[in-house]
Motif scaffolding. Sequence first.
Motif, short mmCIF file in Angstrom:
data_model
loop_
_atom_site.label_atom_id
_atom_site.label_comp_id
_atom_site.label_asym_id
_atom_site.label_seq_id
_atom_site.Cartn_x
_atom_site.Cartn_y
_atom_site.Cartn_z
N GLU A 254 0.87 -1.18 0.00
CA GLU A 254 0.00 0.00 0.00
C GLU A 254 0.90 1.23 0.00
OE1 GLU A 254 -3.30 0.64 0.07
OE2 GLU A 254 -3.91 -1.46 -0.16
N ILE A 255 0.70 2.12 -0.97
CA ILE A 255 1.54 3.31 -1.12
C ILE A 255 0.65 4.55 -1.12
CG2 ILE A 255 3.26 4.46 -2.58
CD1 ILE A 255 4.30 1.85 -1.59
N ASN A 256 0.73 5.33 -0.03
CA ASN A 256 -0.14 6.50 0.09
C ASN A 256 0.58 7.79 0.44
OD1 ASN A 256 -2.94 5.38 -0.29
ND2 ASN A 256 -2.24 4.05 1.37
N ASN A 257 1.89 7.74 0.74
CA ASN A 257 2.60 8.96 1.11
C ASN A 257 4.09 8.74 0.96
OD1 ASN A 257 3.40 7.50 3.52
ND2 ASN A 257 1.37 8.00 4.36
N ALA A 258 4.85 9.77 1.30
CA ALA A 258 6.31 9.70 1.16
C ALA A 258 6.91 8.62 2.06
CB ALA A 258 6.93 11.06 1.47
N THR A 259 6.32 8.41 3.24
CA THR A 259 6.82 7.36 4.14
C THR A 259 6.69 5.99 3.51
OG1 THR A 259 6.21 8.69 6.08
CG2 THR A 259 6.56 6.34 6.43
N ASP A 260 5.57 5.74 2.83
CA ASP A 260 5.38 4.46 2.16
C ASP A 260 6.36 4.28 1.01
OD1 ASP A 260 3.32 3.92 3.89
OD2 ASP A 260 1.74 4.61 2.52
N VAL A 261 6.62 5.36 0.27
CA VAL A 261 7.60 5.28 -0.83
C VAL A 261 8.98 4.96 -0.26
CG1 VAL A 261 8.73 6.55 -2.69
CG2 VAL A 261 6.27 6.83 -2.31
N ALA A 262 9.34 5.59 0.86
CA ALA A 262 10.65 5.32 1.48
C ALA A 262 10.73 3.88 1.98
CB ALA A 262 10.88 6.30 2.63
N ALA A 263 9.64 3.36 2.54
CA ALA A 263 9.63 1.97 3.01
C ALA A 263 9.81 1.01 1.84
CB ALA A 263 8.33 1.68 3.76
N LEU A 264 9.16 1.29 0.71
CA LEU A 264 9.33 0.46 -0.48
C LEU A 264 10.78 0.52 -0.96
CD1 LEU A 264 8.18 -1.30 -2.76
CD2 LEU A 264 7.59 0.82 -3.97
N ALA A 265 11.38 1.70 -0.91
CA ALA A 265 12.78 1.84 -1.32
C ALA A 265 13.68 0.96 -0.46
CB ALA A 265 13.21 3.30 -1.22
N LEU B 175 5.61 -5.87 -8.79
CA LEU B 175 5.02 -5.12 -7.68
C LEU B 175 3.53 -4.94 -7.91
CD1 LEU B 175 7.68 -2.27 -7.38
CD2 LEU B 175 7.55 -4.36 -6.01
N ALA B 176 2.77 -5.23 -6.87
CA ALA B 176 1.34 -4.94 -6.87
C ALA B 176 1.12 -3.79 -5.89
CB ALA B 176 0.55 -6.17 -6.44
N LEU B 177 0.95 -2.59 -6.43
CA LEU B 177 0.88 -1.38 -5.62
C LEU B 177 -0.53 -0.80 -5.66
CD1 LEU B 177 4.20 0.37 -6.74
CD2 LEU B 177 3.85 -1.29 -4.90
N ARG B 178 -1.01 -0.41 -4.51
CA ARG B 178 -2.33 0.21 -4.41
C ARG B 178 -2.23 1.45 -3.52
NH1 ARG B 178 -6.16 -3.21 -6.30
NH2 ARG B 178 -7.81 -1.97 -5.35
N GLY B 179 -2.99 2.49 -3.87
CA GLY B 179 -3.00 3.69 -3.04
C GLY B 179 -3.17 4.94 -3.87
N ALA B 180 -2.97 6.06 -3.22
CA ALA B 180 -3.08 7.38 -3.86
C ALA B 180 -1.93 8.25 -3.40
CB ALA B 180 -4.42 8.03 -3.51
N LEU B 181 -1.27 8.91 -4.33
CA LEU B 181 -0.08 9.71 -4.04
C LEU B 181 -0.24 11.12 -4.58
CD1 LEU B 181 2.70 7.13 -4.99
CD2 LEU B 181 2.12 7.88 -2.68
N GLY B 182 0.40 12.06 -3.89
CA GLY B 182 0.52 13.40 -4.43
C GLY B 182 1.49 13.42 -5.60
#
Length: 414
Positions: free
Chosen positions: A266-277, A293-300
């Motif tokens: 689940e990718i919804n913010n910068a913290t989630d992007v950093a965790a994926l990294a 990758l199966a990614l779900r969520g909403a990002l700015g």
Amino acid sequence: MTRHYLRGEAQARFTAARIDAIRSIGDLAQQQGCEFIVVCGDVFETNQLSRQTIGRALEALAAVPVPVYLLPGNHDPLEPVTIYRSPQFVRDCPPHVHVLTSSDPVTVREGVELISAPWSGKHPDTDLVGAAVSSALAGPRMPSLGQPVPDVCAQGPGSDLVRIVVGHGAVDVLDPDRANPASIALAPLERALADGHIHYVALGDRHSRTSVGDSGAVWYSGAPEVTDFREHFPGDVLVVDLGPGAAPVVTPHHVGRWVYRTMHREINNATDVAALARDLAGQPDKDRTVLRLALRGALGVADRAALAELLEEQGDVFACLSLWERHTSLRTHADGSELAELGLGGFLGAAAEEMHQQAQGEPVPAGDHALDLAELTEDDDPLAWEFSAEAPPDAQSATDALALLYRFSQEVTR
């Protein structure tokens, strides 16, 4: 074997790994004290291969220290143009490598016999394994499958003979096509095993290591290197200890080096992007890993641009890194403050404003700067764009375009 998603040198390494697997199997056979190796069909991907591929395979087989028996399967059947009768194969095949070209029993050594069922075409209309076993057991020593064994046969000189069935294809209990006439009937084989007519059934076709039935003596070894995400327990070979009057002891050994892996996030913010990294950075053996990758969520806009950059960077070090389209749903929401930080002016500023209005669902006035927006597709390339002149502008295309503009602008600033 080729895979369309392996680009550049990754495909060459994938091919080389399949040749290396031959050497690994030979080393394992020597370490375990095995007397011989059977390969249960599909030794080659097709009967039309380059001279280089055939030559390298035969060189690797030449280094195997025990006899090897190769069964033609549905990918490399004994058809008129079979690879096994090509001048190169006939000339260069090592003397300890044997092709099982008929259903006649083959004596490996005194007391050990192979009953094989080679494919002569891609679409057999009968159970080749059942026919081969019935034929082998119908002689004066043994009755046909499913018939009682006379005492004279059970006590006769053939009672210490170990018979190994070598076949290829789908077992009926696993075949989704219940009407397939070529399915391998399991029940007669298990009766023959219980009666002591045969002692082990080695099968090929499934790429996943699989024990079939209740006897513990019918196995698919699977492919020695993984080939797809759907496989369970790939990359193994089976060491089988056999003897008359004893149940087989089957021990899997892993020889494969490549890995297919799926990651859900689940990718919804910068913290989630950093965790994926961090997760991507921690993956071992990236050059031999095919990751989806199966990614779900909403990002700015800014976070979507950061995600795209991350996937592009990591895509350079993985054998393959892709988005699993059917299980990926990423939305991008536009924030005017993120665009204001870029300080865009002139044409770019006007274009960004039009995209922002469209992203917010506002009508875009016609004028010199009206845009024909492209559609961002969630395929193997996280930045792949598919332009459609007929497609009207829409909010999601606009936000995706904003994310790309944001990323490019940040790169220019750096």
